[in-house]
Design a protein around this motif. Structure first.
Motif, PDB file in Angstrom:
ATOM      1  N   PRO A 150       0.806  -1.232   0.000  1.00 15.98           N
ATOM      2  CA  PRO A 150       0.000   0.000   0.000  1.00 15.98           C
ATOM      3  C   PRO A 150       0.834   1.274   0.000  1.00 15.98           C
ATOM      4  CG  PRO A 150      -0.895  -1.589   1.563  1.00 15.98           C
ATOM      5  CD  PRO A 150       0.404  -2.147   1.079  1.00 15.98           C
ATOM      6  N   PHE A 151       1.973   1.275   0.696  1.00 18.04           N
ATOM      7  CA  PHE A 151       2.819   2.465   0.733  1.00 18.04           C
ATOM      8  C   PHE A 151       3.370   2.765  -0.658  1.00 18.04           C
ATOM      9  CE2 PHE A 151       6.527   5.063   1.701  1.00 18.04           C
ATOM     10  CZ  PHE A 151       6.047   5.887   2.700  1.00 18.04           C
ATOM     11  N   ARG A 152       3.753   1.719  -1.366  1.00 20.76           N
ATOM     12  CA  ARG A 152       4.246   1.874  -2.736  1.00 20.76           C
ATOM     13  C   ARG A 152       3.136   2.390  -3.657  1.00 20.76           C
ATOM     14  NH1 ARG A 152       7.293   3.006  -7.027  1.00 20.76           N
ATOM     15  NH2 ARG A 152       7.226   1.476  -8.693  1.00 20.76           N
ATOM     16  N   GLU A 153       1.958   1.813  -3.551  1.00 25.99           N
ATOM     17  CA  GLU A 153       0.841   2.231  -4.400  1.00 25.99           C
ATOM     18  C   GLU A 153       0.456   3.682  -4.138  1.00 25.99           C
ATOM     19  OE1 GLU A 153      -0.773   0.544  -6.877  1.00 25.99           O
ATOM     20  OE2 GLU A 153       0.886  -0.870  -6.659  1.00 25.99           O
ATOM     21  N   MET A 154       0.419   4.075  -2.870  1.00 25.51           N
ATOM     22  CA  MET A 154       0.046   5.450  -2.559  1.00 25.51           C
ATOM     23  C   MET A 154       1.152   6.414  -2.995  1.00 25.51           C
ATOM     24  SD  MET A 154      -2.559   7.104  -1.502  1.00 25.51           S
ATOM     25  CE  MET A 154      -3.524   5.857  -0.657  1.00 25.51           C
ATOM     26  N   GLY A 155       2.405   5.989  -2.903  1.00 34.60           N
ATOM     27  CA  GLY A 155       3.498   6.821  -3.379  1.00 34.60           C
ATOM     28  C   GLY A 155       3.365   7.141  -4.855  1.00 34.60           C
ATOM     29  N   ARG A 156       2.910   6.179  -5.636  1.00 34.21           N
ATOM     30  CA  ARG A 156       2.667   6.416  -7.058  1.00 34.21           C
ATOM     31  C   ARG A 156       1.523   7.410  -7.255  1.00 34.21           C
ATOM     32  NH1 ARG A 156       2.423   0.314  -9.522  1.00 34.21           N
ATOM     33  NH2 ARG A 156       4.614   0.052 -10.127  1.00 34.21           N
ATOM     34  N   ARG A 157       0.464   7.237  -6.477  1.00 39.04           N
ATOM     35  CA  ARG A 157      -0.739   8.055  -6.664  1.00 39.04           C
ATOM     36  C   ARG A 157      -0.505   9.522  -6.324  1.00 39.04           C
ATOM     37  NH1 ARG A 157      -5.956   4.937  -4.340  1.00 39.04           N
ATOM     38  NH2 ARG A 157      -6.927   6.728  -5.377  1.00 39.04           N
ATOM     39  N   VAL A 158       0.494   9.780  -5.473  1.00 38.78           N
ATOM     40  CA  VAL A 158       0.831  11.172  -5.149  1.00 38.78           C
ATOM     41  C   VAL A 158       1.129  11.962  -6.418  1.00 38.78           C
ATOM     42  CG1 VAL A 158       2.619  12.626  -4.094  1.00 38.78           C
ATOM     43  CG2 VAL A 158       1.629  10.734  -2.802  1.00 38.78           C
ATOM     44  N   PHE A 159       1.753  11.315  -7.402  1.00 41.11           N
ATOM     45  CA  PHE A 159       2.160  11.992  -8.631  1.00 41.11           C
ATOM     46  C   PHE A 159       1.092  11.916  -9.718  1.00 41.11           C
ATOM     47  CE2 PHE A 159       6.021  10.901  -6.412  1.00 41.11           C
ATOM     48  CZ  PHE A 159       6.784  12.040  -6.546  1.00 41.11           C
ATOM     49  N   ILE A 160       0.066  11.109  -9.513  1.00 47.98           N
ATOM     50  CA  ILE A 160      -0.939  10.892 -10.556  1.00 47.98           C
ATOM     51  C   ILE A 160      -2.275  11.535 -10.198  1.00 47.98           C
ATOM     52  CG2 ILE A 160      -2.254   9.141 -11.801  1.00 47.98           C
ATOM     53  CD1 ILE A 160       0.147   7.255 -11.381  1.00 47.98           C
ATOM     54  N   ASP A 161      -2.734  11.299  -8.976  1.00 52.32           N
ATOM     55  CA  ASP A 161      -4.058  11.789  -8.571  1.00 52.32           C
ATOM     56  C   ASP A 161      -4.035  13.305  -8.385  1.00 52.32           C
ATOM     57  OD1 ASP A 161      -4.512   9.118  -8.541  1.00 52.32           O
ATOM     58  OD2 ASP A 161      -4.999   8.957  -6.412  1.00 52.32           O
ATOM     59  N   GLN A 162      -4.983  13.980  -8.991  1.00 53.49           N
ATOM     60  CA  GLN A 162      -5.089  15.427  -8.859  1.00 53.49           C
ATOM     61  C   GLN A 162      -6.480  15.802  -8.364  1.00 53.49           C
ATOM     62  OE1 GLN A 162      -3.985  17.430 -12.473  1.00 53.49           O
ATOM     63  NE2 GLN A 162      -1.864  16.774 -12.359  1.00 53.49           N
ATOM     64  N   ARG A 163      -6.506  16.794  -7.503  1.00 57.42           N
ATOM     65  CA  ARG A 163      -7.777  17.223  -6.939  1.00 57.42           C
ATOM     66  C   ARG A 163      -8.539  18.131  -7.897  1.00 57.42           C
ATOM     67  NH1 ARG A 163      -9.070  17.292  -1.300  1.00 57.42           N
ATOM     68  NH2 ARG A 163     -11.065  18.337  -0.957  1.00 57.42           N
ATOM     69  N   HIS A 164      -7.794  18.887  -8.710  1.00 57.16           N
ATOM     70  CA  HIS A 164      -8.434  19.887  -9.573  1.00 57.16           C
ATOM     71  C   HIS A 164      -8.045  19.698 -11.032  1.00 57.16           C
ATOM     72  CE1 HIS A 164      -9.545  22.073  -5.939  1.00 57.16           C
ATOM     73  NE2 HIS A 164      -8.293  22.006  -5.539  1.00 57.16           N
ATOM     74  N   SER A 165      -8.911  20.168 -11.910  1.00 65.08           N
ATOM     75  CA  SER A 165      -8.617  20.191 -13.343  1.00 65.08           C
ATOM     76  C   SER A 165      -7.677  21.352 -13.632  1.00 65.08           C
ATOM     77  CB  SER A 165      -9.913  20.366 -14.140  1.00 65.08           C
ATOM     78  OG  SER A 165     -10.468  21.655 -13.872  1.00 65.08           O
ATOM     79  N   LEU A 166      -7.258  21.476 -14.886  1.00 64.99           N
ATOM     80  CA  LEU A 166      -6.374  22.564 -15.284  1.00 64.99           C
ATOM     81  C   LEU A 166      -7.032  23.918 -15.037  1.00 64.99           C
ATOM     82  CD1 LEU A 166      -3.560  22.913 -16.462  1.00 64.99           C
ATOM     83  CD2 LEU A 166      -4.587  23.029 -18.740  1.00 64.99           C
ATOM     84  N   VAL A 167      -8.345  23.997 -15.246  1.00 64.49           N
ATOM     85  CA  VAL A 167      -9.074  25.247 -15.000  1.00 64.49           C
ATOM     86  C   VAL A 167      -9.045  25.586 -13.511  1.00 64.49           C
ATOM     87  CG1 VAL A 167     -11.328  26.388 -15.116  1.00 64.49           C
ATOM     88  CG2 VAL A 167     -10.570  24.953 -17.006  1.00 64.49           C
ATOM     89  N   GLY A 168      -9.234  24.580 -12.667  1.00 68.46           N
ATOM     90  CA  GLY A 168      -9.188  24.799 -11.226  1.00 68.46           C
ATOM     91  C   GLY A 168      -7.820  25.249 -10.766  1.00 68.46           C
ATOM     92  N   ILE A 169      -6.778  24.646 -11.325  1.00 71.51           N
ATOM     93  CA  ILE A 169      -5.410  25.035 -10.982  1.00 71.51           C
ATOM     94  C   ILE A 169      -5.143  26.469 -11.404  1.00 71.51           C
ATOM     95  CG2 ILE A 169      -2.976  24.575 -11.474  1.00 71.51           C
ATOM     96  CD1 ILE A 169      -3.755  21.600 -11.682  1.00 71.51           C
ATOM     97  N   ALA A 170      -5.647  26.836 -12.596  1.00 72.59           N
ATOM     98  CA  ALA A 170      -5.475  28.210 -13.081  1.00 72.59           C
ATOM     99  C   ALA A 170      -6.136  29.206 -12.126  1.00 72.59           C
ATOM    100  CB  ALA A 170      -6.065  28.348 -14.479  1.00 72.59           C
ATOM    101  N   PHE A 171      -7.309  28.856 -11.609  1.00 76.99           N
ATOM    102  CA  PHE A 171      -8.021  29.731 -10.665  1.00 76.99           C
ATOM    103  C   PHE A 171      -7.211  29.896  -9.383  1.00 76.99           C
ATOM    104  CE2 PHE A 171     -11.091  30.530  -7.248  1.00 76.99           C
ATOM    105  CZ  PHE A 171     -11.782  31.611  -7.780  1.00 76.99           C
ATOM    106  N   ILE A 172      -6.611  28.804  -8.901  1.00 72.09           N
ATOM    107  CA  ILE A 172      -5.801  28.861  -7.684  1.00 72.09           C
ATOM    108  C   ILE A 172      -4.574  29.736  -7.888  1.00 72.09           C
ATOM    109  CG2 ILE A 172      -4.325  27.480  -6.160  1.00 72.09           C
ATOM    110  CD1 ILE A 172      -6.389  25.203  -6.484  1.00 72.09           C
ATOM    111  N   ILE A 173      -3.931  29.609  -9.057  1.00 71.37           N
ATOM    112  CA  ILE A 173      -2.749  30.412  -9.359  1.00 71.37           C
ATOM    113  C   ILE A 173      -3.098  31.893  -9.437  1.00 71.37           C
ATOM    114  CG2 ILE A 173      -1.046  30.931 -11.172  1.00 71.37           C
ATOM    115  CD1 ILE A 173      -0.924  27.933 -11.736  1.00 71.37           C
ATOM    116  N   LEU A 174      -4.240  32.199 -10.025  1.00 77.80           N
ATOM    117  CA  LEU A 174      -4.643  33.592 -10.198  1.00 77.80           C
ATOM    118  C   LEU A 174      -5.113  34.234  -8.894  1.00 77.80           C
ATOM    119  CD1 LEU A 174      -6.565  33.447 -13.593  1.00 77.80           C
ATOM    120  CD2 LEU A 174      -4.430  34.644 -13.142  1.00 77.80           C
ATOM    121  N   PHE A 175      -5.798  33.462  -8.056  1.00 76.07           N
ATOM    122  CA  PHE A 175      -6.414  34.035  -6.854  1.00 76.07           C
ATOM    123  C   PHE A 175      -6.080  33.208  -5.604  1.00 76.07           C
ATOM    124  CE2 PHE A 175      -9.306  34.634 -10.525  1.00 76.07           C
ATOM    125  CZ  PHE A 175      -9.175  36.007 -10.692  1.00 76.07           C
TER     126      PHE A 175
END
Length: 507
Positions: free
Chosen positions: A204-229
C-alpha cells in the motif's frame, strides 16, 4: 422586468470587465516591448502542456528561441505574466546575490485546511526561514552517515530481487525496480515503515506513493483559478491534496509517533529527527535561540515532502543513468571497474567513505542530472520591484512569477559542448572548478537550494553502485530511443516503461 434588465446589465458588465482585464493581462509584455510568444487565452505560453509537450520541452524551446534578446523574455504561466530568465548573471542574482528579494517560490499552500502543503519546499517568507533553520541540522553529513546503513541494506536487497527476476528472462523494466528501491528507503527513513515493496510490489505504501504523482484534486481550469487568486482560495478553504492521500499519510505519521514514543524506539532516521523537533530536543539555532516545537501536522508535511522529493526524483535519475549507460558500454564498464576497485580497497565493505572515492560514478550521476534535468524549471516570486542592472527596460514587478529554465542552461552549448551527447567528462574535478555553480542546477542554488541533496545523491550512488557491481545493462528491442518525457508531470520522467537487457556480472 426592470430587475431582469439590471441583472443582465450587471452580468454583461462583469463579463466585459473580465474580458478587458484578461486582454490587458495577456498583453503585459507586448505593451512593454519585451520579446515573448503570443499567449493562449487560457494556457498562456504553456500550450500543449499535459497533452503534446512536457514542461522540459516548453522551457528548452523558449530558452533557445529568445536567448540573446535580453536578460529575460516575457512568458505567461497560464494567465500570469512571468519573467523567463535567459541570462545566468540574472539567474545568479535571483538565486544568490539578491536572494532576499526572491525568497518565495510562489506556490499555493494552505496548511490550515491542507496540512501536507505546509512543507519546506512550498512555504514562503518567515515560515520558510523558521522551518529551514529547524531542518538544516537533520541533513548534515553526520546525519547521512546515520542513515547510510539503512540505504545499503535496501541496496543489497535490490540486488537479490533483480537477480531473482532474471530467472524469467533477461529483459527487465528497470524503472519499477528502482521505484521500489527508493520507496523502501524513503518508507524506512522518513516514515519508519519496513514496507519491503521490493518483495511486495503491491504494498500500500508503494501504491500510494505512485498516486501522489498521478491523482489530482483539480482540473487545469481549477489550478489556473488557484494560481490567479491564491488569497481568495485560502479564504474559501480550497485544498490541493486529495483527501485519500492526506488521510493515508496523516494516519501513518500519527501511528508511528504513538508507537515510537510509547515504546521508546530510536532508529536514527529522518523520522527520529522530526520527533526531536516535535519534542523540542534539537540543538539551538545559530544565534543561540531555542527552537520552538513543530506540530504533528508540520511533522507530517516534512515527512511527506521527503517522500515526494526523494522517491520519484532519485528513482528517475537512476533509471535515466542506466538508460544512458546501456547505450554507452565503455562508460558503463569504466564506472563498474571503479566501483569494484573501491570496494576491494575497503575489503568488499560498502562504507560511507566509499562514495567519495567513486568519483567517476559521481560524474555519471551529475551528467545524468544535466542531460535529464528532473526539475526543468526553478520558480521564484518577486517580493519587491526589481530593476535588472544594466537593462533599464527590464523590470520585474513585485508579486511577479519568475522562471529560471535549468534545462535550457544544461543544454546551452556555451556551457556544455555537444549538449545532446552523454559525457561524464563534463564533470571532471577540473571542469567543475572552472564552471560557475549557476550552470548546473538540478538542486537549485543559493540559500533555497534542495535541502535533501546529500540524501538524494547518497541514495542514487548506493543504488547504482550495487547494480553496476552485480549486473551489466544493455539496450533491447523494447528500449525507447530516444526516450520521451511524460507530458502530464512537472518533473521530467519517462513517458513509458524503461526496458533494458540485464545480465549477471561473472566475477
Amino acid at each position: 422586468m426592470l430587475l431582469t434588465q439590471m441583472l443582465l446589465i450587471i452580468v454583461l458588465g462583469l463579463v466585459g470587465y473580465f474580458a478587458y482585464w484578461l486582454r490587458k493581462r495577456l498583453n503585459y509584455w507586448q505593451d512593454l516591448g519585451i520579446p515573448c510568444d503570443q499567449p493562449h487565452y487560457l494556457l498562456g505560453n504553456l500550450v500543449g502542456v499535459q497533452k503534446t509537450r512536457s514542461f522540459a520541452e516548453i522551457a528548452l524551446s523558449t530558452y533557445r528561441k529568445f536567448k540573446g534578446t535580453g536578460p529575460f523574455c516575457g512568458f505567461y504561466w497560464l494567465q500570469r505574466p512571468t519573467a523567463f530568465v535567459l541570462d545566468t548573471n540574472l539567474a545568479k542574482a535571483i538565486l544568490i546575490k539578491d536572494f532576499n528579494k526572491f525568497t518565495d517560490r510562489g506556490f499555493y499552500t494552505n496548511p490550515d485546511d491542507d496540512p501536507l502543503t505546509g512543507h519546506l519546499f512550498s512555504l514562503d517568507g518567515h515560515k520558510w526561514r523558521v522551518m529551514r533553520n529547524k531542518l538544516s541540522p537533520t541533513f548534515t553529513s553526520g546525519k547521512m552517515k546515520q542513515m547510510f546503513p539503512t540505504v545499503t541494506r535496501v541496496g543489497a536487497e535490490l540486488v537479490n530481487v533483480v537477480a531473482a527476476a532474471l530467472s524469467d528472462g533477461s529483459t527487465l523494466e528497470v524503472r519499477d525496480f528502482l521505484g521500489r528501491f527508493t520507496t523502501d528507503v524513503i518508507g524506512s527513513c522518513a516514515f519508519g515503515i519496513d514496507c519491503n515493496s521490493l518483495k511486495n510490489p503491491k504494498d500500500p505504501f508503494r501504491e500510494m506513493g505512485r498516486r501522489v504523482f498521478i491523482d489530482q484534486r483539480h482540473s487545469l481550469v481549477g489550478i489556473a483559478f488557484i494560481i490567479l487568486f491564491p488569497k481568495l482560495c485560502r479564504r474559501l478553504h480550497i485544498k490541493l491534496t486529495p483527501d485519500h492521500i492526506t488521510e493515508f499519510y496523516m494516519r501513518i505519521v500519527r501511528e508511528n509517533i504513538e508507537y515510537r514514543e510509547k515504546n521508546g524506539i530510536r532508529r536514527n532516521d529522518f523520522f527520529d529527527m522530526l520527533l526531536e523537533l516535535k519534542n523540542n530536543k534539537m540543538m539551538k539555532t545559530e544565534d543561540g535561540q531555542a527552537m520552538t516545537n513543530i506540530t504533528v501536522e508540520e511533522l507530517a508535511a516534512q515527512a511527506f515532502v521527503f517522500l515526494v522529493a526523494g522517491f520519484e526524483t532519485s528513482s528517475t535519475t537512476m533509471g535515466f543513468a542506466l538508460y544512458e549507460l546501456a547505450q554507452h558500454e565503455h562508460i558503463q564498464q569504466r564506472a563498474r571497474e571503479e566501483v569494484c576497485e573501491v570496494l576491494t580497497r575497503h575489503n568488499g565493505e560498502f562504507t560511507y567513505e566509499c562514495m567519495k572515492e567513486m568519483s567517476y560514478l559521481n560524474q555519471v550521476i551529475s551528467e545524468t542530472l544535466r542531460k535529464h534535468t528532473i526539475v526543468p524549471m526553478l520558480t521564484r516570486e518577486c517580493l519587491e520591484d526589481y530593476q535588472v542592472a544594466g537593462h533599464p527596460k527590464y523590470q520585474i514587478k513585485k508579486g511577479m512569477f519568475v522562471v529560471i529554465p535549468a534545462v535550457g542552461i544544461h543544454f546551452d552549448e556555451d556551457y556544455y559542448p555537444n549538449p545532446e551527447e552523454f559525457n561524464p567528462d563534463n564533470f571532471t574535478a577540473e571542469k567543475v572548478a572552472q564552471r560557475d555553480s549557476i550552470e548546473w542546477l538540478p538542486f537549485g542554488d543559493g540559500p533555497r537550494n534542495c535541502i535533501g541533496l546529500r540524501f538524494g545523491l547518497m541514495q542514487a550512488r548506493i543504488g547504482l553502485a550495487y547494480l553496476l557491481k552485480n549486473f551489466k545493462f544493455d539496450v533491447c528491442e523494447k528500449t525507447q530511443i530516444p526516450i520521451q518525457y511524460n507530458k502530464k508531470t512537472f518533473i521530467s520522467m519517462a513517458e513509458s516503461d524503461v526496458y533494458l537487457r540485464v545480465e549477471k556480472v561473472v566475477e
